[in-house]
Motif scaffolding. Structure first.
Motif, PDB file in Angstrom:
ATOM      1  N   UNK A  40       0.851  -1.199   0.000  1.00 27.05           N
ATOM      2  CA  UNK A  40       0.000   0.000   0.000  1.00 27.05           C
ATOM      3  C   UNK A  40       0.882   1.242   0.000  1.00 27.05           C
ATOM      4  N   UNK A  41       0.564   2.180  -0.863  1.00 22.41           N
ATOM      5  CA  UNK A  41       1.267   3.445  -0.932  1.00 22.41           C
ATOM      6  C   UNK A  41       0.390   4.491  -0.265  1.00 22.41           C
ATOM      7  N   UNK A  42       0.687   4.787   0.991  1.00 23.32           N
ATOM      8  CA  UNK A  42      -0.160   5.694   1.760  1.00 23.32           C
ATOM      9  C   UNK A  42       0.458   7.072   1.841  1.00 23.32           C
ATOM     10  N   UNK A  43      -0.237   8.055   1.366  1.00 21.83           N
ATOM     11  CA  UNK A  43       0.297   9.406   1.332  1.00 21.83           C
ATOM     12  C   UNK A  43      -0.198  10.257   2.489  1.00 21.83           C
TER      13      UNK A  43
ATOM     14  N   UNK B 287      -9.144   6.176  -3.592  1.00 21.38           N
ATOM     15  CA  UNK B 287      -8.298   5.007  -3.372  1.00 21.38           C
ATOM     16  C   UNK B 287      -8.085   4.340  -4.729  1.00 21.38           C
ATOM     17  N   UNK B 288      -6.848   4.322  -5.206  1.00 23.97           N
ATOM     18  CA  UNK B 288      -6.541   3.738  -6.503  1.00 23.97           C
ATOM     19  C   UNK B 288      -6.135   2.282  -6.375  1.00 23.97           C
TER      20      UNK B 288
ATOM     21  N   UNK C 199      -3.557   1.025  -3.473  1.00 24.77           N
ATOM     22  CA  UNK C 199      -3.551  -0.281  -2.821  1.00 24.77           C
ATOM     23  C   UNK C 199      -3.247  -1.362  -3.851  1.00 24.77           C
ATOM     24  N   UNK C 200      -2.603  -2.429  -3.393  1.00 22.60           N
ATOM     25  CA  UNK C 200      -2.248  -3.536  -4.281  1.00 22.60           C
ATOM     26  C   UNK C 200      -3.064  -4.782  -4.004  1.00 22.60           C
ATOM     27  N   UNK C 201      -3.932  -4.750  -2.991  1.00 27.47           N
ATOM     28  CA  UNK C 201      -4.907  -5.824  -2.753  1.00 27.47           C
ATOM     29  C   UNK C 201      -6.138  -5.213  -2.100  1.00 27.47           C
ATOM     30  N   UNK C 202      -7.285  -5.786  -2.385  1.00 24.11           N
ATOM     31  CA  UNK C 202      -8.556  -5.181  -1.964  1.00 24.11           C
ATOM     32  C   UNK C 202      -8.688  -5.109  -0.442  1.00 24.11           C
ATOM     33  N   UNK C 203      -8.186  -6.123   0.263  1.00 23.73           N
ATOM     34  CA  UNK C 203      -8.373  -6.150   1.716  1.00 23.73           C
ATOM     35  C   UNK C 203      -7.578  -5.075   2.450  1.00 23.73           C
ATOM     36  N   UNK C 204      -6.696  -4.356   1.759  1.00 21.85           N
ATOM     37  CA  UNK C 204      -5.997  -3.238   2.388  1.00 21.85           C
ATOM     38  C   UNK C 204      -6.964  -2.126   2.803  1.00 21.85           C
ATOM     39  N   UNK C 205      -8.165  -2.150   2.240  1.00 21.45           N
ATOM     40  CA  UNK C 205      -9.177  -1.158   2.627  1.00 21.45           C
ATOM     41  C   UNK C 205      -9.513  -1.242   4.112  1.00 21.45           C
ATOM     42  N   UNK C 206      -9.433  -2.433   4.683  1.00 20.53           N
ATOM     43  CA  UNK C 206      -9.751  -2.586   6.102  1.00 20.53           C
ATOM     44  C   UNK C 206      -8.767  -1.820   6.975  1.00 20.53           C
ATOM     45  N   UNK C 207      -7.492  -1.908   6.645  1.00 19.34           N
ATOM     46  CA  UNK C 207      -6.491  -1.155   7.393  1.00 19.34           C
ATOM     47  C   UNK C 207      -6.642   0.346   7.204  1.00 19.34           C
ATOM     48  N   UNK C 208      -6.969   0.751   5.985  1.00 15.86           N
ATOM     49  CA  UNK C 208      -7.191   2.174   5.717  1.00 15.86           C
ATOM     50  C   UNK C 208      -8.358   2.701   6.540  1.00 15.86           C
TER      51      UNK C 208
ATOM     52  N   UNK D 263      -9.549   1.427   9.322  1.00 18.45           N
ATOM     53  CA  UNK D 263      -9.210   1.405  10.746  1.00 18.45           C
ATOM     54  C   UNK D 263      -8.328   2.577  11.161  1.00 18.45           C
ATOM     55  N   UNK D 264      -7.467   3.026  10.251  1.00 17.16           N
ATOM     56  CA  UNK D 264      -6.547   4.112  10.579  1.00 17.16           C
ATOM     57  C   UNK D 264      -7.099   5.499  10.245  1.00 17.16           C
ATOM     58  N   UNK D 265      -8.280   5.550   9.620  1.00 18.04           N
ATOM     59  CA  UNK D 265      -8.871   6.845   9.277  1.00 18.04           C
ATOM     60  C   UNK D 265      -9.403   7.532  10.527  1.00 18.04           C
ATOM     61  N   UNK D 266      -9.526   8.851  10.465  1.00 17.84           N
ATOM     62  CA  UNK D 266      -9.895   9.609  11.672  1.00 17.84           C
ATOM     63  C   UNK D 266     -11.144  10.458  11.418  1.00 17.84           C
TER      64      UNK D 266
END
Length: 228
Positions: free
Chosen positions: A1-4, A194-195, A214-223, A225-228
């Protein structure tokens, strides 16, 4: 995941269908050759079958624009008949049950829904195609709405997303997709984008302007969880 950057927690998440939720080649490639065989049988197209890569590369466009890319030498009548044939062949393929979602799609959507996120599809595809995919893969109950250009007659994904937000009363959302049209739709409607990099249909610059890649769909869960 490339998180900016850290994202704001969304009220809803909007998803493209082809290349984001649905592994389109599992349906489109078997239908591609049959479609052009049928057009030649009916005398509507005489040239060789265009490369399947041309079709895959045009996903995300409105259907009327896809045919201008795939068979620019085809007549308006051939394009219109291709619309009918493609939908017919795709619905037959969905009923046959040999198509695929990307890994983790249903599980990820279910977990997001459990956490109270409203989930929508925003696709430039035809109505029965979009709804047929959701039905064939048991996803209808996961979504709060399935919006398609085919159903609503929108001329761009920007307008489709604008319509969705207005009708559903959504004030904060993420746009998740794999094409430049998804990035544009999110940006012009004030959404985080989210690309999705895993489909590989477009060119490397397709997702320029995304907030996160993101490079896999399930990375959305971490995104989420970390959103505010």
């Amino acid at each position: 995941m490339d998180k900016e950057k850290t994202l704001n927690k969304p009220q809803a998440i909007l998803f493209d269908m082809d290349g984001t939720l649905f592994k389109t080649e599992s349906l489109l490639l078997p239908a591609h050759q049959r479609l052009f065989d049928k057009l030649r049988e009916e005398g509507l197209y005489t040239a060789p079958t265009p490369p399947a890569e041309r079709m895959m590369g045009s996903l995300g466009m409105l259907l009327e624009d896809i045919w201008k890319v795939v068979m620019p030498d085809g007549s308006e009548r051939a394009h219109a008949r291709a619309n009918e044939l493609l939908l017919q062949l795709e619905l037959e393929g969905l009923k046959a049950g040999n198509t695929e979602l990307y890994p983790g799609v249903k599980e990820t959507l279910a977990r997001l829904k459990e956490q109270g996120v409203r989930l929508y599809v925003a696709s430039n595809g035809l109505e029965h195609y979009v709804k047929g995919i959701a039905e064939a893969h048991g996803m209808l109950d996961l979504f709060d709405g399935l919006y398609s250009a085919g159903e609503h007659g929108t001329k761009s994904k920007v307008h489709l997303v604008e319509l969705l937000l207005q009708r559903e009363g959504v004030s904060s959302a993420w746009m998740v997709g794999d094409r430049s049209s998804d990035v544009e739709a999110g940006r012009k409607n004030g959404l985080a984008v989210i690309g999705c990099q895993y489909a590989g249909f477009g060119n490397p610059d397709e997702l320029a302007g995304s907030d996160v890649l993101i490079s896999s769909f399930d990375e959305l869960l971490g995104l989420y969880a970390s959103s505010v």
